[in-house]
Motif scaffolding. Structure first.
Motif, PDB file in Angstrom:
ATOM      1  N   UNK A   1      53.191  69.376  67.949  1.00  0.00           N
ATOM      2  CA  UNK A   1      52.371  69.670  69.125  1.00  0.00           C
ATOM      3  C   UNK A   1      52.716  68.793  70.324  1.00  0.00           C
ATOM      4  N   UNK A   2      53.720  67.969  70.185  1.00  0.00           N
ATOM      5  CA  UNK A   2      54.136  67.109  71.288  1.00  0.00           C
ATOM      6  C   UNK A   2      53.159  65.994  71.612  1.00  0.00           C
ATOM      7  N   UNK A   3      52.344  65.630  70.646  1.00  0.00           N
ATOM      8  CA  UNK A   3      51.375  64.551  70.853  1.00  0.00           C
ATOM      9  C   UNK A   3      52.006  63.214  70.497  1.00  0.00           C
ATOM     10  N   UNK A   4      51.506  62.125  71.083  1.00  0.00           N
ATOM     11  CA  UNK A   4      51.994  60.810  70.657  1.00  0.00           C
ATOM     12  C   UNK A   4      51.730  60.659  69.160  1.00  0.00           C
ATOM     13  N   UNK A   5      52.679  60.103  68.429  1.00  0.00           N
ATOM     14  CA  UNK A   5      52.511  59.992  66.983  1.00  0.00           C
ATOM     15  C   UNK A   5      51.375  59.066  66.602  1.00  0.00           C
ATOM     16  N   UNK A   6      51.215  57.979  67.344  1.00  0.00           N
ATOM     17  CA  UNK A   6      50.160  57.013  67.046  1.00  0.00           C
ATOM     18  C   UNK A   6      49.498  56.577  68.348  1.00  0.00           C
ATOM     19  N   UNK A   7      48.349  55.955  68.199  1.00  0.00           N
ATOM     20  CA  UNK A   7      47.664  55.330  69.325  1.00  0.00           C
ATOM     21  C   UNK A   7      47.543  53.845  69.011  1.00  0.00           C
ATOM     22  N   UNK A   8      47.483  53.054  70.053  1.00  0.00           N
ATOM     23  CA  UNK A   8      47.394  51.606  69.851  1.00  0.00           C
ATOM     24  C   UNK A   8      46.015  51.231  69.336  1.00  0.00           C
ATOM     25  N   UNK A   9      45.992  50.420  68.306  1.00  0.00           N
ATOM     26  CA  UNK A   9      44.731  49.893  67.780  1.00  0.00           C
ATOM     27  C   UNK A   9      44.870  48.386  67.636  1.00  0.00           C
ATOM     28  N   UNK A  10      43.758  47.728  67.582  1.00  0.00           N
ATOM     29  CA  UNK A  10      43.763  46.279  67.436  1.00  0.00           C
ATOM     30  C   UNK A  10      42.584  45.884  66.561  1.00  0.00           C
ATOM     31  N   UNK A  11      42.819  45.003  65.624  1.00  0.00           N
ATOM     32  CA  UNK A  11      41.750  44.485  64.798  1.00  0.00           C
ATOM     33  C   UNK A  11      41.260  43.174  65.374  1.00  0.00           C
ATOM     34  N   UNK A  12      39.953  43.063  65.490  1.00  0.00           N
ATOM     35  CA  UNK A  12      39.337  41.850  66.016  1.00  0.00           C
ATOM     36  C   UNK A  12      38.240  41.432  65.044  1.00  0.00           C
ATOM     37  N   UNK A  13      38.217  40.180  64.712  1.00  0.00           N
ATOM     38  CA  UNK A  13      37.185  39.657  63.826  1.00  0.00           C
ATOM     39  C   UNK A  13      35.984  39.238  64.648  1.00  0.00           C
ATOM     40  N   UNK A  14      34.798  39.700  64.236  1.00  0.00           N
ATOM     41  CA  UNK A  14      33.557  39.378  64.952  1.00  0.00           C
ATOM     42  C   UNK A  14      32.617  38.703  63.970  1.00  0.00           C
ATOM     43  N   UNK A  15      32.042  37.594  64.389  1.00  0.00           N
ATOM     44  CA  UNK A  15      31.051  36.900  63.547  1.00  0.00           C
ATOM     45  C   UNK A  15      29.664  37.219  64.059  1.00  0.00           C
ATOM     46  N   UNK A  16      28.784  37.458  63.120  1.00  0.00           N
ATOM     47  CA  UNK A  16      27.392  37.788  63.472  1.00  0.00           C
ATOM     48  C   UNK A  16      26.467  36.803  62.789  1.00  0.00           C
TER      49      UNK A  16
END
Length: 68
Positions: A53-68
């Motif tokens: 379909x001509x779409x980007x294969x992936x999108x950028x993601x980022x993991x961030x650790x959050x403390x609660x």
């Protein structure tokens, strides 16, 4: 290629697995191992469809650790 996946259990005990860098790429399994095998196939299929379909294969993601 390597992808980060998320793995959770639902209320029925099924393992739900998702690849956040490929929108809509989700699978499941009765066991953790089955879910991990299933997501490999899902990733391959999602990448094929996105390429067709001509779409980007992936999108950028980022993991961030959050403390609660």
């Amino acid at each position: 290629m390597k992808f980060v996946v998320t793995l959770d259990r639902d209320e029925d005990g099924m393992w739900i697995i998702e690849c956040p860098s490929i929108p809509g790429c989700v699978s499941q399994g009765k066991t953790r191992e089955e879910a991990l095998e299933n997501i490999k196939e899902a990733i391959q299929l999602c990448l094929e469809v996105r390429a067709e379909h001509g779409l980007p294969l992936t999108v950028e993601t980022k993991q961030v650790e959050v403390r609660v």
